[in-house]
Design an enzyme around this catalytic site. Structure first.
Site, PDB file in Angstrom:
ATOM      1  N   THR A 146       3.914  77.220 -12.626  1.00 25.29           N
ATOM      2  CA  THR A 146       5.012  76.447 -13.187  1.00 25.29           C
ATOM      3  C   THR A 146       5.908  75.965 -12.044  1.00 25.29           C
ATOM      4  O   THR A 146       5.922  76.537 -10.963  1.00 25.29           O
ATOM      5  CB  THR A 146       5.834  77.274 -14.194  1.00 25.29           C
ATOM      6  OG1 THR A 146       6.533  78.320 -13.504  1.00 25.29           O
ATOM      7  CG2 THR A 146       4.930  77.872 -15.264  1.00 25.29           C
ATOM      8  N   GLY A 147       6.646  74.907 -12.310  1.00 20.44           N
ATOM      9  CA  GLY A 147       7.469  74.316 -11.253  1.00 20.44           C
ATOM     10  C   GLY A 147       6.618  73.761 -10.132  1.00 20.44           C
ATOM     11  O   GLY A 147       6.983  73.814  -8.953  1.00 20.44           O
ATOM     12  N   ALA A 148       5.473  73.167 -10.505  1.00 18.79           N
ATOM     13  CA  ALA A 148       4.479  72.757  -9.501  1.00 18.79           C
ATOM     14  C   ALA A 148       4.714  71.371  -8.919  1.00 18.79           C
ATOM     15  O   ALA A 148       3.933  70.927  -8.076  1.00 18.79           O
ATOM     16  CB  ALA A 148       3.079  72.814 -10.123  1.00 18.79           C
ATOM     17  N   SER A 149       5.761  70.681  -9.327  1.00 16.35           N
ATOM     18  CA  SER A 149       5.946  69.300  -8.874  1.00 16.35           C
ATOM     19  C   SER A 149       6.697  69.174  -7.560  1.00 16.35           C
ATOM     20  O   SER A 149       6.769  68.090  -6.982  1.00 16.35           O
ATOM     21  CB  SER A 149       6.672  68.489  -9.951  1.00 16.35           C
ATOM     22  OG  SER A 149       7.959  69.034 -10.197  1.00 16.35           O
ATOM     23  N   SER A 150       7.261  70.283  -7.050  1.00 21.38           N
ATOM     24  CA  SER A 150       7.977  70.214  -5.775  1.00 21.38           C
ATOM     25  C   SER A 150       8.121  71.604  -5.189  1.00 21.38           C
ATOM     26  O   SER A 150       7.847  72.615  -5.844  1.00 21.38           O
ATOM     27  CB  SER A 150       9.367  69.577  -5.954  1.00 21.38           C
ATOM     28  OG  SER A 150      10.214  70.437  -6.692  1.00 21.38           O
ATOM     29  N   GLY A 151       8.557  71.659  -3.935  1.00 19.34           N
ATOM     30  CA  GLY A 151       8.902  72.910  -3.306  1.00 19.34           C
ATOM     31  C   GLY A 151       7.798  73.956  -3.288  1.00 19.34           C
ATOM     32  O   GLY A 151       6.637  73.652  -2.985  1.00 19.34           O
ATOM     33  N   ILE A 152       8.155  75.189  -3.590  1.00 13.14           N
ATOM     34  CA  ILE A 152       7.220  76.313  -3.551  1.00 13.14           C
ATOM     35  C   ILE A 152       6.030  76.073  -4.461  1.00 13.14           C
ATOM     36  O   ILE A 152       4.885  76.335  -4.089  1.00 13.14           O
ATOM     37  CB  ILE A 152       7.942  77.618  -3.939  1.00 13.14           C
ATOM     38  CG1 ILE A 152       8.967  78.004  -2.875  1.00 13.14           C
ATOM     39  CG2 ILE A 152       6.933  78.748  -4.150  1.00 13.14           C
ATOM     40  CD1 ILE A 152       9.890  79.133  -3.283  1.00 13.14           C
ATOM     41  N   GLY A 153       6.281  75.577  -5.667  1.00 15.00           N
ATOM     42  CA  GLY A 153       5.190  75.345  -6.613  1.00 15.00           C
ATOM     43  C   GLY A 153       4.194  74.325  -6.113  1.00 15.00           C
ATOM     44  O   GLY A 153       2.977  74.504  -6.251  1.00 15.00           O
ATOM     45  N   TYR A 201      23.479  81.987 -10.692  1.00 20.28           N
ATOM     46  CA  TYR A 201      22.044  82.003 -10.366  1.00 20.28           C
ATOM     47  C   TYR A 201      21.599  83.430 -10.070  1.00 20.28           C
ATOM     48  O   TYR A 201      20.533  83.876 -10.511  1.00 20.28           O
ATOM     49  CB  TYR A 201      21.793  81.100  -9.161  1.00 20.28           C
ATOM     50  CG  TYR A 201      20.393  81.152  -8.597  1.00 20.28           C
ATOM     51  CD1 TYR A 201      19.350  80.437  -9.190  1.00 20.28           C
ATOM     52  CD2 TYR A 201      20.101  81.902  -7.458  1.00 20.28           C
ATOM     53  CE1 TYR A 201      18.068  80.474  -8.668  1.00 20.28           C
ATOM     54  CE2 TYR A 201      18.821  81.938  -6.926  1.00 20.28           C
ATOM     55  CZ  TYR A 201      17.811  81.225  -7.540  1.00 20.28           C
ATOM     56  OH  TYR A 201      16.534  81.267  -7.026  1.00 20.28           O
TER      57      TYR A 201
END
Length: 332
Positions: free
Chosen positions: A13-20, A157
């Site tokens: 998940t969150g694969a569109s930028s950064g760590i993902g 956060y």
């Protein structure tokens, strides 16, 4: 025993930028089939086309992890397309920069939907799948150094990440007692050079940014993919993450004072903050960027991750160093 990565289907998940994004590319390069999930459909399409163009197997699912039905659809799609999945990575997240008393309750609730409830929904989808197929799988939750130790400015956060850490530790014990075939790993990243700050909701006058020692997203991806193949309880990215956890546990009041002094000037850059509507709190942020616009010493990797991957060699080296030190003292 977990499968080799080259034999795995991995959900990120969150694969569109950064760590993902980095993890998806790295997993595919090592032979894994990738199920990429995020809210930014255009970025997901570009990523999947890129991976397929290199001969890799990949699909995407547009999903908001704060919605349980979307998370369940990720699992259903992976099962339909690949017959199941072997590793589930709960990575999606977004931050808020601002004093806790100034951040609106609406913004805090929305952040918890992504950062905490997204992990809960993902955990349940993954565990139910691993229970049904009875083949061991890996659940990997991405926490934070601020899930081990509270901070200023990103206080809300930190609260969400504390919840993720507590959820992960608790579910691990319950699953172990039930003998469910799943390895549960908590990732503890330090400050990472990603668009995390640009995607954050800012209440500051100056743009959120990391200052100081910063680690590359490749170090986090390396830890995630190691845990996909090797059962690990915790993986810390950067000595700063482990040091802060230990310092906070051993000398909490001193750590309070240090955080109050250090964290105010090191969480922003010297330029105006992005407007609230530019954040990714309520809608998808820009995609296909691995790195952010941080200011500081960006490391090439994490020796702490390398050491965690080779605990025996690390222990032998440490024992050798201690023996050498003791011998040197005796000679003096």
């Amino acid at each position: 025993m977990l499968k080799k990565l080259s034999d795995q289907v991995i959900v990120i998940t969150g694969a569109s930028s950064g760590i993902g994004l980095v993890t998806a590319r790295m997993a595919a390069s090592q032979g894994a089939k990738v199920v990429a999930a995020a809210r930014n459909e255009a970025a997901l399409k570009e990523l999947v086309n890129e991976l397929k163009g290199k001969g890799h197997s990949a699909i995407y699912v547009k999903a908001d992890v704060g919605r349980e039905e979307d998370v369940n659809r990720i699992a259903e799609t992976a099962i339909k397309e690949f017959g199941g999945f072997d590793t589930w990575v709960n990575n999606a997240g977004v931050s808020i920069y601002g004093h806790a008393m100034e951040v609106s309750n609406q913004d805090i609730q929305r952040m918890f939907e992504t950062n905490f409830w997204g992990v809960v929904y993902g955990t349940k989808a993954a565990v139910n799948h691993f229970k049904n197929r009875t083949i061991p799988g890996a659940l990997i939750n991405v926490g934070s150094l601020f899930g081990d130790r509270g901070t200023v400015i990103q206080s809300t956060y930190a609260a969400a990440k504390f919840a993720v850490h507590g959820w992960t530790e608790s579910i691990r014990m319950e699953l172990e007692r039930e003998k469910v075939p799943v390895s549960v790993t908590l990732i503890h990243p330090g400050r990472i050079d990603t668009p995390y700050n640009e995607h954050a909701r800012s209440y500051l006058d100056q743009q959120p940014a990391h200052r100081g020692m910063i680690y590359p997203p490749e170090a986090v991806a390396e830890a995630i993919l190691y845990a996909a193949e090797n059962p690990k309880r915790d993986m810390y990215i950067g000595s700063q993450a482990k040091a802060l956890q230990l310092l906070g546990a051993l000398v909490p009041r001193l750590t309070d004072k240090l955080m109050e002094v250090i964290m105010y000037p090191t969480q922003h850059a010297d330029r105006p903050s992005n407007p609230p509507e530019a954040s990714a709190l309520y809608h998808a942020g820009y995609g296909m960027h691995e790195r952010g616009t941080n200011v500081g010493w960006i490391r090439s990797g994490s020796m702490y991750v390398k050491a965690a991957k080779h605990p025996i060699l690390t222990s032998v080296a440490a024992a050798g160093a201690i023996a050498w030190w003791a011998s040197a003292r005796r000679r003096r």
